[in-house]
Design a protein around this motif. Structure first.
Motif, PDB file in Angstrom:
ATOM      1  N   LEU A   7     -19.596  36.492 -11.565  1.00 34.66           N
ATOM      2  CA  LEU A   7     -19.453  35.082 -11.275  1.00 34.66           C
ATOM      3  C   LEU A   7     -18.496  34.933 -10.100  1.00 34.66           C
ATOM      4  N   CYS A   8     -18.835  34.049  -9.191  1.00 33.45           N
ATOM      5  CA  CYS A   8     -17.952  33.820  -8.058  1.00 33.45           C
ATOM      6  C   CYS A   8     -17.883  32.324  -7.774  1.00 33.45           C
ATOM      7  N   TYR A   9     -16.867  31.938  -7.060  1.00 34.50           N
ATOM      8  CA  TYR A   9     -16.676  30.544  -6.704  1.00 34.50           C
ATOM      9  C   TYR A   9     -17.663  30.145  -5.608  1.00 34.50           C
ATOM     10  N   ILE A  10     -17.983  28.860  -5.564  1.00 32.61           N
ATOM     11  CA  ILE A  10     -18.899  28.366  -4.540  1.00 32.61           C
ATOM     12  C   ILE A  10     -18.343  28.640  -3.146  1.00 32.61           C
ATOM     13  N   GLU A  11     -17.028  28.565  -2.982  1.00 33.15           N
ATOM     14  CA  GLU A  11     -16.420  28.801  -1.673  1.00 33.15           C
ATOM     15  C   GLU A  11     -16.619  30.231  -1.181  1.00 33.15           C
ATOM     16  N   GLU A  12     -16.932  31.157  -2.088  1.00 25.93           N
ATOM     17  CA  GLU A  12     -17.123  32.554  -1.715  1.00 25.93           C
ATOM     18  C   GLU A  12     -18.579  32.874  -1.390  1.00 25.93           C
ATOM     19  N   LYS A  13     -19.494  31.974  -1.698  1.00 24.13           N
ATOM     20  CA  LYS A  13     -20.913  32.226  -1.489  1.00 24.13           C
ATOM     21  C   LYS A  13     -21.317  31.904  -0.049  1.00 24.13           C
ATOM     22  N   VAL A  14     -22.303  32.602   0.442  1.00 28.56           N
ATOM     23  CA  VAL A  14     -22.824  32.373   1.781  1.00 28.56           C
ATOM     24  C   VAL A  14     -23.906  31.297   1.737  1.00 28.56           C
ATOM     25  N   ALA A  15     -24.787  31.360   0.747  1.00 25.00           N
ATOM     26  CA  ALA A  15     -25.883  30.401   0.613  1.00 25.00           C
ATOM     27  C   ALA A  15     -25.849  29.785  -0.777  1.00 25.00           C
ATOM     28  N   LEU A  16     -26.217  28.506  -0.845  1.00 24.94           N
ATOM     29  CA  LEU A  16     -26.194  27.755  -2.094  1.00 24.94           C
ATOM     30  C   LEU A  16     -27.594  27.253  -2.417  1.00 24.94           C
ATOM     31  N   THR A  17     -27.861  27.092  -3.709  1.00 23.88           N
ATOM     32  CA  THR A  17     -29.076  26.408  -4.109  1.00 23.88           C
ATOM     33  C   THR A  17     -28.870  24.917  -3.890  1.00 23.88           C
ATOM     34  N   LYS A  18     -29.931  24.149  -3.985  1.00 23.26           N
ATOM     35  CA  LYS A  18     -29.783  22.701  -3.791  1.00 23.26           C
ATOM     36  C   LYS A  18     -28.915  22.093  -4.886  1.00 23.26           C
ATOM     37  N   TYR A  19     -28.914  22.682  -6.073  1.00 23.78           N
ATOM     38  CA  TYR A  19     -28.079  22.188  -7.169  1.00 23.78           C
ATOM     39  C   TYR A  19     -26.602  22.492  -6.919  1.00 23.78           C
ATOM     40  N   GLU A  20     -26.317  23.693  -6.423  1.00 21.30           N
ATOM     41  CA  GLU A  20     -24.942  24.044  -6.076  1.00 21.30           C
ATOM     42  C   GLU A  20     -24.445  23.200  -4.902  1.00 21.30           C
ATOM     43  N   ASN A  40     -35.132  19.746  12.200  1.00 20.19           N
ATOM     44  CA  ASN A  40     -34.015  20.369  12.913  1.00 20.19           C
ATOM     45  C   ASN A  40     -32.793  20.543  12.012  1.00 20.19           C
ATOM     46  N   CYS A  41     -33.017  20.803  10.759  1.00 20.59           N
ATOM     47  CA  CYS A  41     -31.908  20.956   9.815  1.00 20.59           C
ATOM     48  C   CYS A  41     -31.115  22.228  10.154  1.00 20.59           C
ATOM     49  N   PRO A  42     -29.827  22.099  10.487  1.00 19.98           N
ATOM     50  CA  PRO A  42     -29.056  23.269  10.921  1.00 19.98           C
ATOM     51  C   PRO A  42     -28.583  24.165   9.780  1.00 19.98           C
ATOM     52  N   PHE A  43     -28.738  23.734   8.534  1.00 19.58           N
ATOM     53  CA  PHE A  43     -28.179  24.502   7.426  1.00 19.58           C
ATOM     54  C   PHE A  43     -29.216  24.982   6.417  1.00 19.58           C
ATOM     55  N   VAL A  44     -30.493  24.952   6.765  1.00 19.13           N
ATOM     56  CA  VAL A  44     -31.521  25.429   5.842  1.00 19.13           C
ATOM     57  C   VAL A  44     -31.777  26.916   6.078  1.00 19.13           C
ATOM     58  N   LEU A  45     -31.975  27.647   4.990  1.00 22.66           N
ATOM     59  CA  LEU A  45     -32.303  29.075   5.038  1.00 22.66           C
ATOM     60  C   LEU A  45     -33.552  29.262   4.197  1.00 22.66           C
ATOM     61  N   TYR A  46     -34.642  29.661   4.820  1.00 27.04           N
ATOM     62  CA  TYR A  46     -35.897  29.847   4.106  1.00 27.04           C
ATOM     63  C   TYR A  46     -35.937  31.246   3.501  1.00 27.04           C
ATOM     64  N   VAL A  47     -36.266  31.304   2.214  1.00 25.39           N
ATOM     65  CA  VAL A  47     -36.452  32.577   1.518  1.00 25.39           C
ATOM     66  C   VAL A  47     -37.904  32.579   1.050  1.00 25.39           C
ATOM     67  N   GLY A  48     -38.765  33.158   1.849  1.00 23.95           N
ATOM     68  CA  GLY A  48     -40.188  33.097   1.548  1.00 23.95           C
ATOM     69  C   GLY A  48     -40.749  31.737   1.930  1.00 23.95           C
ATOM     70  N   PRO A  49     -41.984  31.476   1.514  1.00 22.97           N
ATOM     71  CA  PRO A  49     -42.620  30.216   1.920  1.00 22.97           C
ATOM     72  C   PRO A  49     -42.163  28.996   1.131  1.00 22.97           C
ATOM     73  N   ASN A  50     -41.588  29.184  -0.039  1.00 22.74           N
ATOM     74  CA  ASN A  50     -41.294  28.036  -0.895  1.00 22.74           C
ATOM     75  C   ASN A  50     -39.819  27.778  -1.170  1.00 22.74           C
ATOM     76  N   LYS A  51     -38.999  28.793  -1.160  1.00 20.65           N
ATOM     77  CA  LYS A  51     -37.599  28.623  -1.548  1.00 20.65           C
ATOM     78  C   LYS A  51     -36.724  28.326  -0.338  1.00 20.65           C
ATOM     79  N   LYS A  52     -35.862  27.329  -0.502  1.00 25.76           N
ATOM     80  CA  LYS A  52     -34.922  26.954   0.555  1.00 25.76           C
ATOM     81  C   LYS A  52     -33.512  27.029  -0.018  1.00 25.76           C
TER      82      LYS A  52
END
Length: 69
Positions: A7-20, A40-52
């Motif tokens: 378990l880690c704090y949100i501040e330590e994570k590089v990418a967050l889910t939409k819920y986080e 032109n969203c500067p903070f979206v990271l695509y993981v495959g075709p469906n997960k952001k």
């Protein structure tokens, strides 16, 4: 051998889910989903075709520099 999840704090994570990201920023999930769908969203990271995922540092900077979301 059992899997151990750290378990880690949100501040330590590089990418967050939409819920986080919603918990981190106090912005509702529907608004975050709308922003992630923007062309032109500067903070979206695509993981495959469906997960952001949300890039935490870029998302934090976007929030700091925005007056209205």
């Amino acid at each position: 051998m059992p899997l151990i999840f750290a378990l880690c704090y949100i501040e330590e994570k590089v990418a967050l889910t939409k819920y986080e990201a919603a918990a981190y920023s106090n912005i509702v999930i529907n608004k975050i989903e709308t922003m992630l769908r923007g062309p032109n969203c500067p903070f979206v990271l695509y993981v495959g075709p469906n997960k952001k995922l949300v890039k935490r540092r870029e998302f934090g900077e976007f929030i700091r520099t925005s007056f209205v979301i």
